[in-house]
Motif scaffolding. Structure first.
Motif, short mmCIF file in Angstrom:
data_model
loop_
_atom_site.label_atom_id
_atom_site.label_comp_id
_atom_site.label_asym_id
_atom_site.label_seq_id
_atom_site.Cartn_x
_atom_site.Cartn_y
_atom_site.Cartn_z
N ASN A 1 46.71 37.25 125.48
CA ASN A 1 48.17 37.01 125.43
C ASN A 1 48.46 36.04 124.01
N GLU A 2 48.56 37.35 123.58
CA GLU A 2 48.82 36.54 121.84
C GLU A 2 49.65 37.76 121.11
N ALA A 3 50.64 36.34 120.41
CA ALA A 3 51.94 37.41 119.54
C ALA A 3 51.37 38.82 118.79
N ILE A 4 51.63 40.31 118.69
CA ILE A 4 50.86 41.27 117.80
C ILE A 4 51.84 40.45 116.35
N SER A 5 50.75 40.20 115.74
CA SER A 5 50.54 40.14 113.46
C SER A 5 49.31 41.63 112.78
N HIS B 1 45.80 40.18 117.80
CA HIS B 1 46.79 41.53 118.82
C HIS B 1 46.41 41.39 119.92
N CYS B 2 46.95 41.55 121.00
CA CYS B 2 46.88 41.67 122.51
C CYS B 2 45.39 41.92 123.09
N PHE B 3 45.07 42.68 122.02
CA PHE B 3 43.95 43.29 122.72
C PHE B 3 42.60 43.02 121.70
N PHE B 4 41.08 43.63 121.73
CA PHE B 4 40.29 43.90 120.65
C PHE B 4 39.07 43.98 121.27
N ILE C 1 34.64 42.55 116.68
CA ILE C 1 34.42 44.04 116.23
C ILE C 1 35.34 44.46 115.09
N GLU C 2 36.83 44.15 115.23
CA GLU C 2 37.58 43.78 114.55
C GLU C 2 37.32 43.11 113.78
N ARG C 3 36.43 42.43 113.67
CA ARG C 3 36.88 41.23 112.39
C ARG C 3 35.26 41.55 111.88
N ILE C 4 34.13 42.27 112.10
CA ILE C 4 33.15 42.99 110.77
C ILE C 4 33.98 43.50 110.13
N THR C 5 34.62 45.05 111.10
CA THR C 5 35.07 45.88 110.58
C THR C 5 35.83 46.01 109.59
N ARG D 1 47.39 45.75 112.80
CA ARG D 1 47.60 46.77 113.69
C ARG D 1 47.36 48.19 113.39
N LEU D 2 46.65 48.23 112.18
CA LEU D 2 46.03 49.81 111.78
C LEU D 2 45.14 49.70 112.89
#
Ligand code: DAH
Length: 350
Positions: free
Chosen positions: A203-207, A211-214, A318-322, A332-333
């Motif tokens: 439950n995080e504000a999207i910036s 993100h609220c999901f990853f 995975i987002e961080r590694i990407t 957000r992309l």
């Protein structure tokens, strides 16, 4: 009248046309409201009753013949037009088949899986809606312990009329893939050597940075005599495979309720190679995962003998590694589905 009917019969039988206008003229001439068939029926009323007996049958036959002829002419016309259409299309340039490309998250997920597969890790998955036990309690998060606040949770109510704690078991969107470790250990006996990719929610504000999901990949290795040295060697190998041989690695002591000791692992910044840049906040290092030796309490919660078995676990986003691999600055992309962004990720892994 008899003569006229035989003449028209011959004329109708002989009539052929593939032109809509001619066929319409035929219809009007024979079947129209002032057409020949109508006239003949008018004339029929005036003939003697003896003649009527013969003429009635003949006249009805003529009417049926005309209608059938008209139908078949019309059908012929449709086929002709369609054939013509198809032929016309053939002269147009063909429509190219557009190939899609893999989503960058899928690409990197696959790359991570391939590396661990070479070390003998299996791949397993678990549910995204989890109960409190698998997401928290079995992982040694005590009730009401502040460690639960480390991850802001989306709770899910199966009965919308009740709020949390009102005599209903709490379900949540899993906040990490560590829940899959528990499911795996509960459902078998060591040795375990698996990685568990999946989507997680917070439950995080999207910036640009949250993100609220990853997506995460969890790793678990449980056997007799597994030590922190095994953990380090496994992760060294992983980093060199994914980011290249010249990547440096360091471990920093950390805290997770489910591992003891715990560590966070940093790699030398993939952008500046360690000299300092905005991505690594001038430190030369970026954090890529959390890890540690599985806490004996967790093993016991999953009915595994902690005297006999030890093991390590790790979890990475995975987002961080990407982001590090492709230098993507805005999280957000990944979920906006902008085709201009997605088209840049072609791969031979398809
Ligand atoms: N579950 C942790 C998180 O979401 C990541 C993690 C840390 C997983 C340490 C592990 C571990 O398995 O040992 O932040």
């Amino acid at each position: 009248m008899q003569n006229k009917i035989s003449q028209y019969t011959a004329e109708i039988n002989a009539f052929q046309s593939a032109h809509a206008e001619e066929i319409e003229t035929f219809r009007i001439r024979f079947l129209g409201s002032k057409g020949i068939i109508k006239d003949l029926f008018e004339e029929f009323k005036t003939v003697s009753s003896e003649e009527k007996r013969i003429m009635g049958k003949v006249l009805n036959e003529l009417k049926q013949l005309t209608e059938a002829k008209y139908q078949s002419l019309k059908e012929g016309l449709n086929t002709v037009t369609e054939t013509f259409k198809t032929e016309a299309d053939l002269t147009l340039p063909g429509q190219g088949i557009e190939l899609g490309s893999r989503h960058p998250i899928s690409l990197v997920r696959k790359e991570i899986i391939e590396i661990f597969k070479k070390l003998g890790f299996n791949v397993t998955e678990g549910p995204e809606i989890e109960d409190d036990w698998h997401n928290f309690s079995a992982l040694n998060f005590p009730e009401e312990h502040p460690a639960r606040d480390m991850q802001d949770t989306f709770f899910v109510s199966l009965n919308p009329t009740l709020s949390k704690g009102e005599g209903e078991e709490a379900f949540a969107l899993r906040t990490h893939t560590s829940s899959v470790q528990v499911r795996m250990m509960e459902n078998g006996q060591p040795p375990f050597r698996a990685i568990m990719p999946g989507r997680v929610y917070r439950n995080e504000a999207i910036s640009a940075r949250a993100h609220c999901f990853f997506h995460q990949v969890e790793g678990l290795y449980i056997d007799e005599n597994v030590s922190f040295a095994d953990l380090k060697q496994t992760l060294f190998y992983f980093v060199k495979e994914l980011f290249g041989d010249d990547t440096k690695v360091r471990f920093r002591p950390s805290y997770f309720p489910f591992t003891e000791p715990s560590a966070e692992m940093d790699i030398s910044c993939t952008i500046c190679k360690g000299t300092g840049c905005p991505l690594c906040k001038q430190s030369g290092w970026v954090e890529i995962l959390g890890c540690g030796m599985v806490d004996p309490n967790v093993l016991e919660n999953c009915k595994i003998d902690s005297q006999k078995y030890t093991g390590f676990a790790f979890g990475m986003g995975i987002e961080r590694i990407t982001n590090l691999k492709y230098q993507i600055k805005d999280l957000r992309l990944f979920s906006e589905n902008d085709i201009r962004f997605l088209q840049q990720f072609q791969s031979e892994l398809i």
